[in-house]
Design an enzyme around this catalytic site. Structure first.
Site, mmCIF file in Angstrom:
data_model
loop_
_atom_site.group_PDB
_atom_site.id
_atom_site.type_symbol
_atom_site.label_atom_id
_atom_site.label_comp_id
_atom_site.label_asym_id
_atom_site.label_seq_id
_atom_site.Cartn_x
_atom_site.Cartn_y
_atom_site.Cartn_z
ATOM 1 N N ARG A 35 0.861 -1.191 0.000
ATOM 2 C CA ARG A 35 0.000 0.000 0.000
ATOM 3 C C ARG A 35 0.899 1.245 0.000
ATOM 4 O O ARG A 35 1.855 1.307 0.774
ATOM 5 C CB ARG A 35 -0.941 -0.010 1.227
ATOM 6 C CG ARG A 35 -1.934 -1.180 1.158
ATOM 7 C CD ARG A 35 -3.073 -1.027 2.132
ATOM 8 N NE ARG A 35 -3.939 0.072 1.779
ATOM 9 C CZ ARG A 35 -4.840 0.594 2.620
ATOM 10 N NH1 ARG A 35 -4.955 0.120 3.851
ATOM 11 N NH2 ARG A 35 -5.621 1.590 2.240
ATOM 12 N N ASP A 55 -2.254 9.308 7.742
ATOM 13 C CA ASP A 55 -1.436 8.267 7.101
ATOM 14 C C ASP A 55 -0.065 8.785 6.696
ATOM 15 O O ASP A 55 0.891 8.024 6.616
ATOM 16 C CB ASP A 55 -2.165 7.692 5.889
ATOM 17 C CG ASP A 55 -3.383 6.891 6.335
ATOM 18 O OD1 ASP A 55 -4.413 7.511 6.665
ATOM 19 O OD2 ASP A 55 -3.267 5.660 6.412
ATOM 20 N N LYS A 72 -7.860 9.329 5.494
ATOM 21 C CA LYS A 72 -8.931 8.669 4.743
ATOM 22 C C LYS A 72 -9.755 9.674 3.936
ATOM 23 O O LYS A 72 -10.051 10.768 4.424
ATOM 24 C CB LYS A 72 -9.803 7.895 5.737
ATOM 25 C CG LYS A 72 -10.959 7.140 5.157
ATOM 26 C CD LYS A 72 -10.571 6.227 4.010
ATOM 27 C CE LYS A 72 -9.476 5.239 4.355
ATOM 28 N NZ LYS A 72 -8.912 4.567 3.150
HETATM 29 O O1 MRU Z 1 -7.380 2.569 4.184
HETATM 30 P P1 MRU Z 1 -7.159 2.427 5.662
HETATM 31 O O2 MRU Z 1 -8.328 1.863 6.387
HETATM 32 O O3 MRU Z 1 -5.866 1.719 5.961
HETATM 33 O O4 MRU Z 1 -6.987 3.911 6.125
HETATM 34 C C1 MRU Z 1 -6.756 4.246 7.469
HETATM 35 C C2 MRU Z 1 -6.990 5.667 7.726
HETATM 36 O O5 MRU Z 1 -6.902 6.511 6.875
HETATM 37 C C3 MRU Z 1 -7.378 6.019 9.079
HETATM 38 O O6 MRU Z 1 -8.315 7.029 8.996
HETATM 39 C C4 MRU Z 1 -6.344 6.500 9.986
HETATM 40 O O7 MRU Z 1 -6.542 7.784 10.361
HETATM 41 C C5 MRU Z 1 -4.927 6.406 9.750
HETATM 42 S S1 MRU Z 1 -4.425 5.045 10.683
HETATM 43 C C6 MRU Z 1 -4.650 5.369 12.380
#
Ligand code: MRU
Length: 355
Positions: free
Chosen positions: A90, A241, A252
């Protein structure tokens, strides 16, 4: 209070709670091959930036444990190949690359100290992966303590996606802040946007909060503006992230619009994230790679088609410009604008503590 365990290193292999099956089923998988761990990250058995980092480190440890290398040179070759597979899972969450870099640094350290002792290096890398997991737990607790100070005494707070235990392997970042605040006696009620298209809010955050006995109201994403305008929301707190040197933060998809609406309605917008989320090599959010996921996550809901067979976009993250971020809670303290200075100082304090 209940804390979900998304991942565990065991003698049988790496055990993960399958987050794709929540909230209806609690299914665990035990992986003994690093390629399975890579697939689990890619396919969202485990997700959330810090938890992805822990999984990648454990995947590397697993790969090294089971590879056939007999010499240090062979082990190095296998190690690099395993890390390359993990790095392709990812692209957005920088914790993944941070964890691989940690494993790489430990490999180098061990190989300098114990030339050709392949089994010692294997054990050392397993210990390092477990150590990363332990540190993530401690980091969450510290973020929680700093962030809780800035939560309202009572009332509603909003989050986005899932930045809880499931996303970190500890108590969570954003949800860790809320949890600590409640443990300290604050009377908080959490507004949980469902977080289309993958529904981490509805499926995971609602499940985690409910299991933990934390009061919540689930809302759809298009209710966010309404509740920020009318709902007496005292604060928004989300995870991140990847955070660029100027404070621009990827999180997200949907986080950006929440931050803009929070500012419009004078609601403080906070990010809770470990220093390992900083990417100080990039000047601003324009340089953050945004993962594009399958269109079927948009056109389908749990395998049921909800749209005709048309083109659908699915950027998994968006970037919130630093000007919308009131403060960033980390394990080393609270960063405020100008972030170019405050983030740099926090990163340096982590480096100094590690020496
Ligand atoms: O695609 P994901 O579910 O891995 O994304 C995670 C996020 O973006 C979360 O909102 C988060 O804030 C980051 S991880 C604590």
């Amino acid at each position: 209070m209940y804390v979900a365990q998304p991942i565990e290193w065991t003698d049988r292999g790496v055990v993960m709670l399958d987050q794709r099956r929540l909230p209806t089923k609690e299914v665990h998988h035990t992986y003994t091959d690093y390629r399975e761990v890579a697939r689990a990250i890619r396919e969202m058995v485990i997700r959330g930036a810090p938890a992805i980092g822990v999984a990648a480190a454990m995947g590397v440890a697993l790969g090294v444990l089971h590879c056939s290398a007999k010499s240090l040179r062979e082990l190095r070759g296998e190690f690099d190949e395993i890390c390359a597979v993990m790095a392709k899972t990812r692209p957005t969450a920088v914790d993944l690359f941070w964890a691989l870099e940690r494993m790489n640094a430990r490999f180098t350290e061990l190989s300098i100290a114990r030339v050709n002792d392949v089994s010692t290096i294997r054990q050392g890398l397993i210990a390092e992966a477990q150590q990363i997991h332990l540190e993530k737990r401690a980091t969450d607790e510290a973020i929680g303590r700093f962030g809780a100070e800035l939560m309202p005494r009572e009332g509603q707070v909003m989050t986005q996606c899932n930045a809880g235990a499931l996303a970190t392997g500890g108590i969570g970042t954003a949800l860790g802040v809320i949890r600590v605040a409640i443990e300290q006696g604050r009377k908080l009620h959490v507004l949980v946007p469902e977080t289309r298209p993958y529904l981490q809010g509805a499926r995971l955050t609602a499940w985690e909060l409910h299991r933990g006995g934390i009061p919540l109201t689930l809302i759809t994403d298009n209710m966010v503006g309404h509740f920020l305008q009318t709902g007496k929301v005292g604060a928004v707190v989300t995870g991140a992230d990847r955070i660029a040197a100027n404070g621009d933060s990827a999180n997200k998809i949907g986080t950006y619009q929440i931050a803009v609406l929070a500012k419009e309605n004078n609601v403080p917008f906070y990010i809770a994230a470990p220093v390992s989320t900083f990417d100080l090599t990039i000047p601003d959010g324009g340089h953050i790679p945004i993962e594009e996921r399958a269109a079927s996550e948009v056109t389908h809901l749990q395998d049921i088609r909800i749209a005709p067979d048309v083109h659908a976009a699915n950027p998994a993250f968006d970037v919130t410009p630093a000007r919308y971020i009131t403060a960033i809670f980390t394990e080393r303290g609270v960063a405020r604008a100008p972030y170019i200075d405050s983030l740099g100082a926090l990163a340096q304090s982590v480096q100094a503590a590690a020496k």
